[in-house]
Design a protein around this motif. Sequence first.
Motif, PDB file in Angstrom:
ATOM      1  N   ASP A  19       0.840  -1.193   0.000  1.00  0.00           N
ATOM      2  CA  ASP A  19       0.000   0.000   0.000  1.00  0.00           C
ATOM      3  C   ASP A  19       0.882   1.252   0.000  1.00  0.00           C
ATOM      4  OD1 ASP A  19      -2.533   1.543   0.473  1.00  0.00           O
ATOM      5  OD2 ASP A  19      -1.469   2.032   2.323  1.00  0.00           O
ATOM      6  N   GLN A  20       0.548   2.202  -0.862  1.00  0.00           N
ATOM      7  CA  GLN A  20       1.328   3.434  -0.955  1.00  0.00           C
ATOM      8  C   GLN A  20       0.451   4.669  -0.769  1.00  0.00           C
ATOM      9  OE1 GLN A  20       4.886   3.560  -3.627  1.00  0.00           O
ATOM     10  NE2 GLN A  20       3.781   1.996  -4.773  1.00  0.00           N
ATOM     11  N   SER A  21      -0.590   4.513  -0.007  1.00  0.00           N
ATOM     12  CA  SER A  21      -1.514   5.626   0.189  1.00  0.00           C
ATOM     13  C   SER A  21      -0.892   6.785   0.958  1.00  0.00           C
ATOM     14  CB  SER A  21      -2.767   5.142   0.929  1.00  0.00           C
ATOM     15  OG  SER A  21      -2.426   4.576   2.189  1.00  0.00           O
ATOM     16  N   ASP A  22       0.231   6.521   1.631  1.00  0.00           N
ATOM     17  CA  ASP A  22       0.892   7.597   2.373  1.00  0.00           C
ATOM     18  C   ASP A  22       2.040   8.231   1.595  1.00  0.00           C
ATOM     19  OD1 ASP A  22       2.503   5.367   2.474  1.00  0.00           O
ATOM     20  OD2 ASP A  22       3.087   5.636   4.584  1.00  0.00           O
ATOM     21  N   ALA A  23       2.241   7.842   0.347  1.00  0.00           N
ATOM     22  CA  ALA A  23       3.318   8.418  -0.467  1.00  0.00           C
ATOM     23  C   ALA A  23       3.095   9.914  -0.645  1.00  0.00           C
ATOM     24  CB  ALA A  23       3.396   7.728  -1.815  1.00  0.00           C
ATOM     25  N   VAL A  24       4.186  10.689  -0.545  1.00  0.00           N
ATOM     26  CA  VAL A  24       4.074  12.151  -0.638  1.00  0.00           C
ATOM     27  C   VAL A  24       4.490  12.674  -2.010  1.00  0.00           C
ATOM     28  CG1 VAL A  24       4.401  12.430   1.843  1.00  0.00           C
ATOM     29  CG2 VAL A  24       6.395  12.496   0.320  1.00  0.00           C
ATOM     30  N   THR A  25       5.047  11.816  -2.857  1.00  0.00           N
ATOM     31  CA  THR A  25       5.430  12.234  -4.210  1.00  0.00           C
ATOM     32  C   THR A  25       4.381  11.769  -5.206  1.00  0.00           C
ATOM     33  OG1 THR A  25       6.729  10.219  -4.605  1.00  0.00           O
ATOM     34  CG2 THR A  25       7.873  12.100  -3.647  1.00  0.00           C
ATOM     35  N   TRP A  26       4.207  12.551  -6.255  1.00  0.00           N
ATOM     36  CA  TRP A  26       3.199  12.227  -7.264  1.00  0.00           C
ATOM     37  C   TRP A  26       3.586  10.965  -8.027  1.00  0.00           C
ATOM     38  CZ3 TRP A  26      -0.340  16.192  -9.825  1.00  0.00           C
ATOM     39  CH2 TRP A  26      -0.758  17.161  -8.881  1.00  0.00           C
ATOM     40  N   LYS A  27       2.573  10.181  -8.369  1.00  0.00           N
ATOM     41  CA  LYS A  27       2.790   8.958  -9.140  1.00  0.00           C
ATOM     42  C   LYS A  27       3.185   9.315 -10.570  1.00  0.00           C
ATOM     43  CE  LYS A  27      -0.865   6.633  -6.516  1.00  0.00           C
ATOM     44  NZ  LYS A  27      -1.269   7.840  -5.756  1.00  0.00           N
ATOM     45  N   PHE A  28       3.925   8.428 -11.225  1.00  0.00           N
ATOM     46  CA  PHE A  28       4.305   8.617 -12.621  1.00  0.00           C
ATOM     47  C   PHE A  28       4.184   7.273 -13.327  1.00  0.00           C
ATOM     48  CE2 PHE A  28       7.952   7.869  -9.924  1.00  0.00           C
ATOM     49  CZ  PHE A  28       8.583   6.792 -10.534  1.00  0.00           C
ATOM     50  N   THR A  29       4.171   7.290 -14.651  1.00  0.00           N
ATOM     51  CA  THR A  29       3.906   6.060 -15.404  1.00  0.00           C
ATOM     52  C   THR A  29       5.089   5.544 -16.200  1.00  0.00           C
ATOM     53  OG1 THR A  29       3.058   7.351 -17.277  1.00  0.00           O
ATOM     54  CG2 THR A  29       1.452   6.608 -15.624  1.00  0.00           C
ATOM     55  N   THR A  30       6.160   6.317 -16.331  1.00  0.00           N
ATOM     56  CA  THR A  30       7.288   5.864 -17.137  1.00  0.00           C
ATOM     57  C   THR A  30       7.927   4.643 -16.495  1.00  0.00           C
ATOM     58  OG1 THR A  30       9.504   6.421 -17.946  1.00  0.00           O
ATOM     59  CG2 THR A  30       8.764   7.565 -15.980  1.00  0.00           C
ATOM     60  N   GLU A  31       8.054   3.552 -17.264  1.00  0.00           N
ATOM     61  CA  GLU A  31       8.535   2.295 -16.714  1.00  0.00           C
ATOM     62  C   GLU A  31      10.035   2.309 -16.431  1.00  0.00           C
ATOM     63  OE1 GLU A  31       7.264  -1.033 -18.949  1.00  0.00           O
ATOM     64  OE2 GLU A  31       5.137  -0.713 -18.547  1.00  0.00           O
ATOM     65  N   ASP A  32      10.808   3.040 -17.236  1.00  0.00           N
ATOM     66  CA  ASP A  32      12.252   3.074 -17.019  1.00  0.00           C
ATOM     67  C   ASP A  32      12.684   4.263 -16.178  1.00  0.00           C
ATOM     68  OD1 ASP A  32      11.903   5.160 -18.770  1.00  0.00           O
ATOM     69  OD2 ASP A  32      13.455   4.524 -20.180  1.00  0.00           O
ATOM     70  N   GLU A  33      11.698   5.013 -15.654  1.00  0.00           N
ATOM     71  CA  GLU A  33      11.973   6.188 -14.832  1.00  0.00           C
ATOM     72  C   GLU A  33      12.872   7.176 -15.560  1.00  0.00           C
ATOM     73  OE1 GLU A  33      13.348   4.746 -11.021  1.00  0.00           O
ATOM     74  OE2 GLU A  33      11.323   4.186 -10.454  1.00  0.00           O
ATOM     75  N   GLY A  34      12.714   7.227 -16.871  1.00  0.00           N
ATOM     76  CA  GLY A  34      13.533   8.091 -17.704  1.00  0.00           C
ATOM     77  C   GLY A  34      13.025   9.514 -17.759  1.00  0.00           C
ATOM     78  N   PRO A  35      13.564  10.315 -18.678  1.00  0.00           N
ATOM     79  CA  PRO A  35      13.286  11.745 -18.707  1.00  0.00           C
ATOM     80  C   PRO A  35      12.045  12.128 -19.486  1.00  0.00           C
ATOM     81  CG  PRO A  35      14.848  11.202 -20.409  1.00  0.00           C
ATOM     82  CD  PRO A  35      14.590   9.909 -19.664  1.00  0.00           C
ATOM     83  N   VAL A  36      11.625  13.359 -19.270  1.00  0.00           N
ATOM     84  CA  VAL A  36      10.728  14.043 -20.194  1.00  0.00           C
ATOM     85  C   VAL A  36      11.646  14.701 -21.217  1.00  0.00           C
ATOM     86  CG1 VAL A  36       9.016  15.862 -20.473  1.00  0.00           C
ATOM     87  CG2 VAL A  36       9.007  14.447 -18.392  1.00  0.00           C
ATOM     88  N   LEU A  37      11.435  14.411 -22.475  1.00  0.00           N
ATOM     89  CA  LEU A  37      12.326  14.914 -23.516  1.00  0.00           C
ATOM     90  C   LEU A  37      12.005  16.359 -23.883  1.00  0.00           C
ATOM     91  CD1 LEU A  37      12.458  11.753 -25.808  1.00  0.00           C
ATOM     92  CD2 LEU A  37      14.056  12.434 -24.001  1.00  0.00           C
ATOM     93  N   ALA A  38      12.967  17.017 -24.502  1.00  0.00           N
ATOM     94  CA  ALA A  38      12.796  18.414 -24.890  1.00  0.00           C
ATOM     95  C   ALA A  38      11.612  18.591 -25.831  1.00  0.00           C
ATOM     96  CB  ALA A  38      14.077  18.932 -25.544  1.00  0.00           C
ATOM     97  N   SER A  39      11.274  17.551 -26.576  1.00  0.00           N
ATOM     98  CA  SER A  39      10.142  17.635 -27.508  1.00  0.00           C
ATOM     99  C   SER A  39       8.800  17.678 -26.783  1.00  0.00           C
ATOM    100  CB  SER A  39      10.164  16.440 -28.462  1.00  0.00           C
ATOM    101  OG  SER A  39      10.135  15.217 -27.738  1.00  0.00           O
TER     102      SER A  39
END
Length: 298
Positions: free
Chosen positions: A44-64
């Motif tokens: 359970d991660q209901s107490d997590a304080v950071t926003w969830k994300f969906t990128t599987e490799d935890e990679g970057p948001v590209l300049a594009s």
Amino acid sequence: MPSFNAAVLALAASATVVLGHGHIRRVLVDGQTYPGYERWATQDQSDAVTWKFTTEDEGPVLASSINGPDIICHQGATNAAGSVPVAAGSQLQVVRFNTIGGFEHPGPEMHYLASCGDAGCASVDKNDLRFFKIYEKGLVQGGMADSPQWETQKWATTEIHKNVQPEGEGFVDTYTVNIPADIKPGQYVLRHELMGLHKADRGEAEFYPQCVNLEISGSGSQQPEGVSATDMYHGSDPGISLDIWVNLESYQIPGPAVSSISSKRYIGEETIARHHPRAYAHKTHPRDIKHKFPKLAV
């Protein structure tokens, strides 16, 4: 056939291609630990304080994608339910985890805040958030790029990374965030962002934003207006479109200027040429850079 210099520069720029991937594992305030969202956790991660994300490799948001919704709090980001209580004028530590070697990409570190208003940070629409910058630090020392040591050309991220610590199956880098003393109390999203400039010369600067819910206490009254994250950057900005694999003398950090709510001490006195036009213009490629990259990380 590409020249030796071009080949080595290309290798250096791509050698740490996954070394920036990662996420905020936890946030520390006054000896208390608050958990971040773990992409692959089953508990359970209901107490997590950071926003969830969906990128599987935890990679970057590209300049594009810097003018789309992923730049706000990372790819597919959705609200965190938990929040970190913190007093105005105090500090917190953001601990980022990476399985490869920590955040080794050269680039700036930036912190933003946005009020969640009456909606509260667990429910606010991320597209309604208006961020004001409270910290920035970019090129700490100019010179020729010298990956992976970064002893000549020094960046905010590479200086932090020199204190990387092993942890479990990976490594952690720790970043300090100072909360402005005069900020109005309330619920805020902290947008902690790192950039990787190792491929910026190809138009592929990398952005690593992550968001944390804060509950700020205090008696201040200041709350700058801010700007939407989707309007903060443009691909042609000098701090985004540049070549760092040169004798780089100065660098212009992208995004809005640091808000006046933050003290000059906190802005980052080592940052070079924050508002210098075309600050990265001086470039000198060496004749032979074999000695510059003796042991590239992979």
